[in-house]
Design a protein around this motif. Sequence first.
Motif, PDB file in Angstrom:
ATOM      1  N   ALA A 336     -11.953  56.801 -30.969  1.00 58.76           N
ATOM      2  CA  ALA A 336     -12.717  57.836 -30.265  1.00 58.76           C
ATOM      3  C   ALA A 336     -14.172  57.838 -30.716  1.00 58.76           C
ATOM      4  CB  ALA A 336     -12.084  59.197 -30.507  1.00 58.76           C
ATOM      5  N   ILE A 337     -14.381  57.650 -31.997  1.00 63.23           N
ATOM      6  CA  ILE A 337     -15.763  57.593 -32.489  1.00 63.23           C
ATOM      7  C   ILE A 337     -16.482  56.414 -31.860  1.00 63.23           C
ATOM      8  CG2 ILE A 337     -17.258  57.325 -34.510  1.00 63.23           C
ATOM      9  CD1 ILE A 337     -14.978  58.523 -36.204  1.00 63.23           C
ATOM     10  N   GLN A 339     -15.853  54.908 -29.110  1.00 68.81           N
ATOM     11  CA  GLN A 339     -16.110  55.076 -27.685  1.00 68.81           C
ATOM     12  C   GLN A 339     -17.283  56.021 -27.421  1.00 68.81           C
ATOM     13  OE1 GLN A 339     -13.114  56.779 -25.060  1.00 68.81           O
ATOM     14  NE2 GLN A 339     -13.372  54.917 -23.846  1.00 68.81           N
ATOM     15  N   ALA A 340     -17.362  57.084 -28.180  1.00 67.76           N
ATOM     16  CA  ALA A 340     -18.422  58.061 -27.912  1.00 67.76           C
ATOM     17  C   ALA A 340     -19.761  57.637 -28.487  1.00 67.76           C
ATOM     18  CB  ALA A 340     -18.012  59.418 -28.482  1.00 67.76           C
ATOM     19  N   ALA A 341     -19.728  57.037 -29.672  1.00 65.56           N
ATOM     20  CA  ALA A 341     -20.999  56.780 -30.346  1.00 65.56           C
ATOM     21  C   ALA A 341     -21.496  55.349 -30.180  1.00 65.56           C
ATOM     22  CB  ALA A 341     -20.866  57.111 -31.832  1.00 65.56           C
ATOM     23  N   VAL A 344     -21.498  53.070 -25.742  1.00 62.15           N
ATOM     24  CA  VAL A 344     -22.576  53.216 -24.754  1.00 62.15           C
ATOM     25  C   VAL A 344     -23.577  52.070 -24.851  1.00 62.15           C
ATOM     26  CG1 VAL A 344     -22.573  55.642 -24.150  1.00 62.15           C
ATOM     27  CG2 VAL A 344     -23.605  54.921 -26.308  1.00 62.15           C
ATOM     28  N   CYS A 345     -23.807  51.576 -26.036  1.00 55.98           N
ATOM     29  CA  CYS A 345     -24.701  50.417 -26.164  1.00 55.98           C
ATOM     30  C   CYS A 345     -23.921  49.115 -26.294  1.00 55.98           C
ATOM     31  CB  CYS A 345     -25.606  50.552 -27.389  1.00 55.98           C
ATOM     32  SG  CYS A 345     -26.896  51.779 -27.185  1.00 55.98           S
TER      33      CYS A 345
END
Lengths: 458, 164
Positions: A336-337, A339-341, A344-345
């Motif tokens: 989850a970390i 994917q969220a953090a 995106v890059c």
Amino acid sequence: MKFGRFLTGLGALIVVGVAGAFVYAWKPEIAPIKPPERASFDQTLIEHGAKLAAVGNCTACHTNPGGKSFAGGLTIPTPFGTIYSSNITPDAETGIGTWSEAAFQRAMRDGVGRKGVHLYPAFPYDHFTNVSDDDNRALYAFLMTRQPVTATPPPNELPFPLNVRLVLAGWKMLFFRDGAYQADAGQNEEWNRGAYLVNGLGHCGACHTPRNSLGAEKASLHLAGGEAEGWSAFALDGSSSAPVVWDKDSLYTYLRQGWHPDHGVANGPMGEVTGNLGLLPDSDIRAMATYIASIMGEPSAERRANSDKLLEEIKSGPITSAISNDQSASGGKGAAIYQAACAVCHENGRPQPFGGLDLRLSSTVNAPDAQNAINMVLYGLPAASGRTSAIMPGFADVLTNNQLNDLLGYLRQHFTDQAAWTDVVQRAADTRTGKYHVSVRPSDGIERGPSNIGAEDQ
Amino acid sequence: MKLNVNGSTHEVDADPATPLLYVLRNDLELNAAKFGCGLGQCGACTVMVDGKAIFSCLTPILLLEGREIKTVEGLGTIDSPGPMQQAFIEEQAAQCGYCIPGMMMRAQALLQSKPDASDAEIQVTLEPNLCRCGTHMRILKAVKRARELMKTAAMAPASGERKV
Ligand code: FES
Ligand code: FES
């Protein structure tokens, strides 16, 4: 009284030995000169010297970031204590203004200062000894025509007996072989040029070769991976952790531009190195790539196959999906970390060097230890000032050490075939407190690169 | 999940992987923090967590259980602005204003931990925050003023009734 005679003999031997060591250790002063005029140097020689100084990365140690070029005073932490780099501007009082060319040649070749003192091997004369007289002459011309700066570095903080310079004579006797580079007749000219640059001025092994307990490079593990300013300097031999095998062309591209689509962006102290190499002609970079590729050798068939397979898979895009449902590593928290953090890059498909690297390609995530991964996640890759550069935000203030451990656990499991790192929490803690010192640099490290030199100083 | 924002606890019903920025704006209707890039490259979304400036666009709320989140709304009110807000008003340090909440929060984090931060430190610290309008000089002036106001505020009784 045989035993007595033995003792006397032994005593005599020791006396002779100590005396011999003193003679060996003693180096004469070379007479001071009046700082030479700029006009006494040929302009093309000075310009050649500028390029060589970039290869030697002289500025990295001899300039305090934000300070005057080559004025020294940079803190260099070593396992033995702290050393401060010297002022190598041509200031007569505090720099090397009174050094003749002979004194400079001797410092490079033998690691001895003008007054005859042995220099600490933080100055990598174990490599610089390879440099030719001609190249030293050019370096001398370049350095002696810089702006003189009056600056005396703080005294070194080394415990007894390391603070006694004579001890260095012993170190040299054990580990140091002087002499200019001798070409290997069994290799072609390009290879030899590469070896000369890599093992000489480039002093790649200073970071990429592991050191023994006395701080000397382990000759038997030449370029097998070492340490630099808190970063792992990856192995450049067959044990390289790069998921895609390096070859001559990819090494060339990486060294030339500071990044490669299959390997990512040079970071940590390496960013500064590739930044500095920018001044070298393509042919020299190619020579270095040729030499290093030969050190890496032919990969095993299995490694080659994995590498080819990975490149094929990468073509079909990132492996997103399923990620948020992946409950395996750390109860899905790391996923989850990520994917969220990170995703995106790292999964947005934007190409290198400005997009995030697909982590399947990352030498850092595949590395034997977690240090570089910790450094990257905590501190990121700061933007270079005044020019476009790769960038990554740091997460030191967001992630706790346990959360960082969850994240790295996930990365390791999801993107590599390597075993989990087991010491992330402790390493991260030591990194944060500074117990393990890490230097953080922008990707191209140009702040201290010679291309910048002179803008304000001259 | 419970989130502590500006001193009060909020029960939020969102996927734990949701970035804090979305929760602040969409669920809690705290609209100070802005979406600029969503990549940690512009700083428009900067808020404070446990006294440190962070990019809320890249921070999933699952990391924030039990931690103290602070946004510009937590620095003061329209009637009683905090020193940082007051300084930005006094210096009129905004063009479009999009970057300002992020600037304020990063500056606030710096001055809270280092009340005597030098001008150079302020400048370096604000580096990750971009301003597309070129308001930098006013922003820097405002932060320097905030540095003084915060000291006075720290000495004065906490009435929050400072008049301009
Ligand atoms: S929106 Fe978060 S840094 Fe740009
Ligand atoms: S004031 Fe418009 S972006 Fe800064």
